[in-house]
Design a protein around this motif. Structure first.
Motif, PDB file in Angstrom:
ATOM      1  N   GLU A 338       0.812  -1.156   0.053  1.00 30.52           N
ATOM      2  CA  GLU A 338       0.103   0.087   0.057  1.00 30.52           C
ATOM      3  C   GLU A 338       1.043   1.160   0.099  1.00 30.52           C
ATOM      4  OE1 GLU A 338      -3.940   0.963   2.273  1.00 30.52           O
ATOM      5  OE2 GLU A 338      -2.416   1.191   3.555  1.00 30.52           O
ATOM      6  N   LEU A 366      -5.448  -0.895  -4.549  1.00 28.59           N
ATOM      7  CA  LEU A 366      -5.820  -0.607  -3.405  1.00 28.59           C
ATOM      8  C   LEU A 366      -7.061  -1.018  -2.625  1.00 28.59           C
ATOM      9  CD1 LEU A 366      -5.012   3.567  -3.707  1.00 28.59           C
ATOM     10  CD2 LEU A 366      -3.598   1.714  -2.400  1.00 28.59           C
ATOM     11  N   ILE A 369      -6.004  -4.432  -1.449  1.00 31.82           N
ATOM     12  CA  ILE A 369      -5.322  -4.359  -0.144  1.00 31.82           C
ATOM     13  C   ILE A 369      -6.326  -4.108   1.075  1.00 31.82           C
ATOM     14  CG2 ILE A 369      -3.551  -3.035   1.064  1.00 31.82           C
ATOM     15  CD1 ILE A 369      -2.189  -2.718  -1.599  1.00 31.82           C
ATOM     16  N   SER A 370      -7.207  -3.093   0.818  1.00 31.57           N
ATOM     17  CA  SER A 370      -8.116  -2.598   1.786  1.00 31.57           C
ATOM     18  C   SER A 370      -9.247  -3.959   2.364  1.00 31.57           C
ATOM     19  CB  SER A 370      -8.978  -1.618   1.572  1.00 31.57           C
ATOM     20  OG  SER A 370      -9.817  -1.849   0.453  1.00 31.57           O
TER      21      SER A 370
END
Length: 387
Positions: A338, A366, A369-370
């Motif tokens: 990130e 992103l 990843i979140s």
């Protein structure tokens, strides 16, 4: 006594001042007061850029300070004009020998003491030349090589942000060949001047006759459809693929179709097209980035494919995203991934075209990843910046 033609004197005066300013950046002795000493007054020097002076000796003396001359020999100029005309024809018809012809001319310019040839040499060989400087040369030089200089100007504009093409710059761009109009078409599409691009595209389709020119215009039309009317993209793409000129633009067609499929969430078709692109070193990037993005991170990515070419040969912005995926497939921590996306890759989005495709890629990474960390802070911040 041989005299500089009256209708050329202002152009010669402008050329003298242009070259003096260029030399002054390196050598203070080219300051106006030093440069004109014993030759003419400052008022006369200012005047020679606007109106023709009666005395050719002033031009000759100022040129001598630049180690240059006015090309008085008509036989030499006729011979050069013929060679430049051959170059112009090669440029217009995209002759395979055009680079060889241009290199030969540049070599000639490099040894010539003609004021005009010095300007042409600078236009082609000085990579630090700005668009206004190149336009100044284009406006001074009156020869068949002008269209090739204008093409160089378009190339420089393509390497700059859209804001570089101000209304003033645009008003000074003139195109006398279909080839330059086509390159300008791609430039204004990149700059999102879609209304102007549509009009130019339709005009060029009516006027272009060379198969390679018509094929390139249809590629531009595909890009426009992708951007502003995606419903008609597939029909036009299919029609172009069945056209006899298709082999001339096959790589470009694959490239835009791959992006379009990806943007339309047709990932199976996008993958097939991107896999075709990575077979070619020229189109390996950015195709490999999208293949890596679409690849299941739980499954090892083929190193034979991923490391097919030396990434040092490609733009830094590509290398950084490539490094991100390399870290992802090496199972780097989500925090490291990130951070790299946010601090490195996000800041280079402007280096890509079209930007919206790479924005989406980074957004989706992103988001992935979140989903794994439960922390959506950076994703929300990304939304705020690019939505």
């Amino acid at each position: 006594m041989i005299d500089i033609p009256k209708d050329e004197k202002v152009q010669v005066g402008k050329a003298i001042d242009f070259l003096r300013k260029k030399e002054f950046k390196k050598n203070p002795s080219f300051k106006i007061e030093c440069f004109i000493e014993t030759i003419c007054s400052k008022a006369t020097y200012v005047k020679l850029r606007k109106i023709p002076l009666k005395e050719s000796e002033i031009y000759d003396s100022l040129l001598a300070k630049l180690n240059l001359i006015y090309p008085y020999d008509p036989r030499e100029q006729t011979k050069l004009f013929h060679t430049e005309k051959l170059m112009e024809d090669a440029f217009i018809h995209r002759d395979p020998d055009e680079k060889k012809l241009l290199d030969s001319l540049i070599n000639y310019y490099s040894t010539s003491h003609s004021v005009y040839d010095r300007l042409k040499y600078i236009a082609f060989k000085d990579s630090a030349m700005s668009v206004p400087e190149l336009l100044a040369i284009y406006e001074i030089v009156q020869s068949p090589i002008r269209e090739v200089i204008m093409n160089r100007i378009i190339d420089v504009l393509e390497s700059m942000p859209p804001s570089a093409m101000s209304d003033y710059i645009q008003s000074r761009l003139h195109f006398h060949t279909i080839r330059n109009q086509i390159d300008y078409l791609f430039l204004i599409i990149r700059n999102k001047h879609y209304y102007q691009a549509v009009a130019l595209c339709e005009s060029l389709l009516r006027s272009a006759t060379l198969p390679i020119d018509r094929a390139k215009i249809r590629i531009a039309k595909l890009i426009l459809l992708h951007q502003i009317d995606p419903r008609h993209f597939d029909l036009e793409a299919q029609a172009l693929s069945n056209d006899p000129s298709f082999p001339l633009v096959r790589e470009d067609w694959i490239h835009i179709c791959a992006f379009h499929a990806y943007n339309q969430n047709d990932y199976d078709r996008a993958q097939l097209l991107f896999e075709e692109e990575i077979k070619n070193q020229k189109t390996f990037f950015p195709a490999i980035l999208f293949l890596a993005h679409m690849h299941d991170p739980k499954i090892e990515f083929s190193q034979e494919v991923f490391c097919r070419y030396n990434i040092q040969d490609y733009p830094v912005a590509y290398q950084h995203l490539y490094t991100y995926f390399k870290m992802k497939f090496s199972h780097s921590s989500f925090s490291i991934l990130e951070s790299y996306l946010w601090n490195i890759c996000r800041k280079e989005i402007k280096e890509f075209y079209p930007e919206n495709i790479i924005i989406r890629l980074i957004h989706d990474e992103l988001e992935w990843i979140s989903e794994n960390t439960g922390n959506r802070t950076k994703l929300y911040m990304f939304h705020q910046q690019f939505d």
